[in-house]
Design a protein around this motif. Structure first.
Motif, mmCIF file in Angstrom:
data_model
loop_
_atom_site.group_PDB
_atom_site.id
_atom_site.type_symbol
_atom_site.label_atom_id
_atom_site.label_comp_id
_atom_site.label_asym_id
_atom_site.label_seq_id
_atom_site.Cartn_x
_atom_site.Cartn_y
_atom_site.Cartn_z
ATOM 1 N N HIS A 96 -13.138 4.079 -60.456
ATOM 2 C CA HIS A 96 -13.537 4.103 -61.367
ATOM 3 C C HIS A 96 -13.011 5.590 -63.114
ATOM 4 C CE1 HIS A 96 -17.465 3.019 -63.812
ATOM 5 N NE2 HIS A 96 -17.116 3.837 -64.268
ATOM 6 N N ARG A 98 -15.083 6.799 -66.879
ATOM 7 C CA ARG A 98 -15.875 6.458 -67.867
ATOM 8 C C ARG A 98 -15.422 7.900 -69.158
ATOM 9 N NH1 ARG A 98 -19.706 9.522 -70.054
ATOM 10 N NH2 ARG A 98 -21.486 8.564 -70.137
ATOM 11 N N HIS A 127 -16.396 2.190 -69.917
ATOM 12 C CA HIS A 127 -16.104 1.784 -67.937
ATOM 13 C C HIS A 127 -15.027 0.851 -67.649
ATOM 14 C CE1 HIS A 127 -19.758 4.519 -66.979
ATOM 15 N NE2 HIS A 127 -20.265 2.899 -68.597
#
Length: 286
Positions: A96, A98, A127
């Motif tokens: 992930h 961001r 994101h």
């Protein structure tokens, strides 16, 4: 007692990037603050100090500079998407990403001369994860607005500690921080930004306010009903209090003319407005 590792992320905060495009004698400038944050298979680095899964934050910083050179910047949402997808797709241990970007505006003073704009800051947060889920949130902050009339505040709870007097005509001032989530991909983030910004300004000016909460909702509602590509708006609006100065000790009247602008403490009103059919964001916005 047993313990375990909780949610975690790491990254390079506030990489300052200024990009100059030289179009003959006329130059163009973009001034950004880029923050990257990654998460994934990070148990080992926390529990044993094994760094094998870690992409150094210095590498993240260098990627920002390299991508600005190789791909340009364009709209900040597009640049954030490019970076987020790169980090997830290039590193198996990163699940992930961001990416948050603030953009500072400059006004042209000549072909290659600029004056820093003292207005609001454009923002975005992107994101992206390994499952292909992406959320794009555009926004702005430090948009300072003021109505000299058309604002009231009365009918509130009165308890033993209440000293505030009801107001039927007051100054309403705030510094808006707004974020809006895109319901679908778009190639017109800049146009969308200008449209949402105009909606916020118009609703603030048009609303006869009985509370800052009412104004907040009106601003979010105006943006959603006008801009079909967004599905949710979140706003944080401090109440920048203006108190009428008591000039009676000097034998002077003050007919709603002279005020003291207090910087703190201040009321802070926060809230969201969303379409009933808004898709799930997939991630927390923070």
């Amino acid at each position: 007692m047993s313990v375990k590792l909780g949610p975690n992320r790491y990254g390079k905060a506030e990489t300052r990037l200024v990009r100059v495009v030289r179009d003959g004698p006329v130059h163009h400038i973009q001034d950004l603050n880029v923050s990257t944050s990654l998460s994934g298979d990070m148990e080992a680095v926390h529990l044993t100090g094994d760094n094998a899964a870690v992409l150094p934050t210095d590498s993240q910083k260098n990627t920002v500079y390299a991508f600005a050179t190789q791909h340009g910047v364009g709209q900040i949402e597009e640049f954030a998407l490019l970076l987020a997808r790169h980090f997830v797709e290039s590193q198996p241990t990163i699940h992930h990403a961001r990416v948050e970007i603030d953009e500072y505006a400059w006004n042209r003073g000549g072909p290659h001369s600029f004056v820093r704009d003292g207005g609001e800051v454009r923002t975005c947060v992107v994101h992206h994860d390994r499952d292909g889920r992406t959320t794009v949130v555009s926004g702005l902050k430090d948009l300072v607005l003021l109505n000299t009339t058309g604002s009231e505040f009365h009918g509130y709870i009165v308890d033993p500690y209440t000293t505030l007097r009801p107001a039927t005509d007051r100054i309403l001032a705030t510094a808006v921080a707004a974020q809006w989530r895109h319901a679908r991909d778009t190639d017109a983030y800049g146009k969308s930004y200008e449209q949402v910004r105009s909606c916020l300004l118009e609703a603030f000016a048009d609303t006869h306010s009985l509370s800052l909460q009412q104004t907040l909702y009106a601003m979010g509602e105006r943006a959603l009903t006008t801009c079909g590509e967004i599905c949710e708006v979140r706003l944080a609006m401090p109440n920048k209090h203006h108190f009428l100065v008591d000039l009676s000790p000097f034998g002077l009247d003050n007919d709603n003319e002279v005020y003291y602008a207090a910087d703190r403490p201040y009321g802070l009103i926060e809230g969201g407005v969303l379409r009933e059919d808004a898709p799930d964001a997939g991630f927390a916005w923070e």
